[in-house]
Design an enzyme around this catalytic site. Sequence first.
Site, PDB file in Angstrom:
ATOM      1  N   THR A  15       8.024  -1.167  -4.430  1.00 27.21           N
ATOM      2  CA  THR A  15       7.117  -0.168  -3.832  1.00 27.21           C
ATOM      3  C   THR A  15       7.724   0.194  -2.493  1.00 27.21           C
ATOM      4  OG1 THR A  15       5.140  -0.995  -4.947  1.00 27.21           O
ATOM      5  CG2 THR A  15       4.742   0.052  -2.841  1.00 27.21           C
ATOM      6  N   SER A  63      -5.500  -1.567  -6.547  1.00 24.90           N
ATOM      7  CA  SER A  63      -4.229  -1.724  -5.836  1.00 24.90           C
ATOM      8  C   SER A  63      -4.348  -2.797  -4.765  1.00 24.90           C
ATOM      9  CB  SER A  63      -3.881  -0.384  -5.190  1.00 24.90           C
ATOM     10  OG  SER A  63      -2.752  -0.497  -4.361  1.00 24.90           O
ATOM     11  N   SER A  64      -3.201  -3.228  -4.279  1.00 23.30           N
ATOM     12  CA  SER A  64      -3.172  -4.117  -3.109  1.00 23.30           C
ATOM     13  C   SER A  64      -2.593  -3.397  -1.895  1.00 23.30           C
ATOM     14  CB  SER A  64      -2.298  -5.344  -3.399  1.00 23.30           C
ATOM     15  OG  SER A  64      -2.795  -6.069  -4.475  1.00 23.30           O
ATOM     16  N   ASP A 113      -1.553  -2.398 -13.311  1.00 23.97           N
ATOM     17  CA  ASP A 113      -2.438  -2.903 -12.251  1.00 23.97           C
ATOM     18  C   ASP A 113      -3.883  -3.048 -12.723  1.00 23.97           C
ATOM     19  OD1 ASP A 113      -0.556  -3.333 -10.331  1.00 23.97           O
ATOM     20  OD2 ASP A 113      -0.976  -1.561  -9.142  1.00 23.97           O
ATOM     21  N   ASN A 135       5.063   1.285  -8.902  1.00 25.55           N
ATOM     22  CA  ASN A 135       4.678  -0.068  -9.272  1.00 25.55           C
ATOM     23  C   ASN A 135       5.903  -0.954  -9.423  1.00 25.55           C
ATOM     24  OD1 ASN A 135       2.985  -2.192  -9.634  1.00 25.55           O
ATOM     25  ND2 ASN A 135       2.760  -1.918 -11.827  1.00 25.55           N
ATOM     26  N   GLY A 191       3.325  -6.038  -3.946  1.00 27.14           N
ATOM     27  CA  GLY A 191       2.291  -6.339  -4.940  1.00 27.14           C
ATOM     28  C   GLY A 191       1.165  -7.149  -4.329  1.00 27.14           C
TER      29      GLY A 191
END
Length: 575
Positions: free
Chosen positions: A386, A457-458, A428, A406, A478
Site C-alpha cells: 500500500t 480498512s486499517s 479485506d 491491497n 495492513g
Amino acid sequence: MTVAVLRRPAARLGVARGAWFLFVVALLFALPGLAAPAPGKSAIASAHPLATAAGMEILARGGNAFDAAVAVSGALAVVEPNGSGMGGGGFYLLHRANDGRQVVVDAREVAPAAATRDMYLDASGNPIEGLSTRHAKAAGIPGEPAGWAHLAANYGRLPLSVSLEPAIRLARQGYVLDERMQRDFGRVIRDEGLDKAADPSFARVFLVKGKVPPVGHRIQQPELARSLEVLAKGGADAFYRGPFAKKLVAGVQSLGGIWTVEDLAAYRVVEREPVVTTYRGLRVVSTPPPSSGGVWLASVLNVLSGYDLGQFDSVTRKHLILEAMRRAHRDRAQYLGDPAFTDVPVRLLTSPDYAAGLRASIRTDKATPSDLLPGYVQAGGQGAHTTHFSVLDAEGNRVGGTITLNGWFGAGIVVPGTGILLNNQMDDFVMKPGVPNMYGLVGAEANAIAPGKRPLSSMSPTFVEGERGVAVMGTPGGSYIPSMVLMGILHWSAGADAQAIVAAPRLHHQYQPDLVFMEAGALTSDEQAGLEQRGHRVNQWPATIGNMHVVTWDRATGKVNAASDPRWGGGATVH
Ligand code: DON
C-alpha cells in the site's frame, strides 16, 4: 460566516462591541488551524522521489496541497505500482487552512452488485485458494479516480488535466529502475509468483521476457498513460461511464471478474467526519469507518490516557500499550464494518468511559490471553503493500493520503488495454467468520461481503495537532498500520521529530494471532524477557512492513520538516 452566525445571539445578549470583537478573536485562536499563521513553506513526503517531485511541481504551478495530493497519487500509481493505482482506492484526510475544515474523502472500493457473502468459498464452505487475492473476482470497484476528481473539483485550484500531467508524463516517458526499486520489485514479483502467473498484460508491462527487469530498465506504461488521460480530460464521468467504463468492464469480465457498467456508474466517494480524540493535550484526527484506523487509535489512546506512562518501567509501559492494542483489535473484529450496512458503535468505542472499562481489565503484571477476552474470534497470519503520503502547503492546507491496491501489485492482474492493475481489496472483507484474511485479521458479521459495501480498512492517515504544532502521518502495513501510527503519535507526544518518528522500530499486537510482533530493535533482550515473563509470546516482525511518511510544522519555531521511512527509498522535500 462564523461572525454572521454568532451576531444575533450577541445582539440579544447586549454584548458590547469591543468585548464581542475580543471574544471572536479568542475563539478563532482557540480553534486549531483557523487563525494560525501560515507555514510559508511546503512539505511532501511520499514513497517515491518522483511522486514527491510531481507534487512539488504542481505546487510550483499554483496548486495547493489538494492538487498536490492528486499529483502525488497519480504519480505513485505509475512509479510505485506495487502499492497503489488507478484501479485501487483509499482515504484522504484533509485540513483546509482558510476555514479549518477537516474531512475524510473516502475513496474506498465497493463490492460489485454481483458479490455474494460466500463468493470465495467452495461447496463445502472452505475458502478457495487465491480467489480473493489473485483473481479478477478479488477486485472491488475502484475509488481512486473518483477521489482525485473530487479533490480537484472541491478543494483544489487546478484542473485534473494539470494535476495529472506529471503522472501521464511518467507513464508515457517511463522511469528507470534503480537498484533499490529493482530489488524491491524483484522480491515482490518472485515472492508472489507474478513471474510465473499467466497474466500477459502484467508481464508486458512489468517483466522482461518473463523475468524481473534488470537495473537500468525503463518501465513505460503507454496504456496507463492513455487511461490517465481519459480521466484527466473527461473527469470522473469519462472513467466511470461511457466507452472507457465499457472497455474496463469487458476486460475484467474477460478475466472472470463480475464487474458491470452499472457498478462503475454507481461508484461515489463519500465525505466523512474524521474521528477526533485527545491525548495528553494533543488532538488526534484520523479515519472513520469503513476504516478501523481512527476508532482503533481513539480506543488505544483513551486507554493509555488513564496511565502516566512515563512513571512505569519500559517493560510495563510496552506491556500496557500492547494490551490496549489487543483490546482495540478485538473490538475491530467484533464491531467494525461499512457504516452504510452495519451499525458501528463509534460513540461507544471512542468514549473515554468505555476505555476506562477496557483499562480496568488490564493487569500490569500479566498479559491477558486473547481467548480470555469476551467475544473471542479464532485466527492466524500477516501481510503485503500500500502507500502513504503526507502534504503540507505554504498556506497550511494539509493532506494525509493512504491509498492501496491491497496486496503487492493488487491482484497482480492488468486489465487488458488499460494498463490498470486490479486491486484485491475484496480480501479485506470477512469471507467466513474466523477465517483470517491476508493480514491475519478476523472479523464478524459487520464486515461480511454484501453488494455495494465497502470492505473494512486499517488505513489511518492522521493529523496530530497541539501546542507544539502539527504532524501529518501514516503508513502502509495492513493490520499493522494503526499500531505504527500509534507509535508515531506517542513519539511525537514525547518530543520526537519527523525523522525519528519514521525511523523508530515498532511493536504491534492484533489480538489474533495472540502474539507480540516486534521489529528488530523495538525491544531490548531484557524487555523481551520481561514481556515473556508476563505471558506474552514475542515474534520477529517482517523486516519491511511499514513505510511511514511524515510532515510536520512546528508552530513555535516555524520549522517545516518532512521525513520518509529509512527502510525504503522514499522522497521527502521541504520547499
Ligand atoms: O485497507 C487496508 O487496511 C488494507 N487493504 C491495506 C493494505 C496494506 O496496507 C498492505 N501493506 N503492507
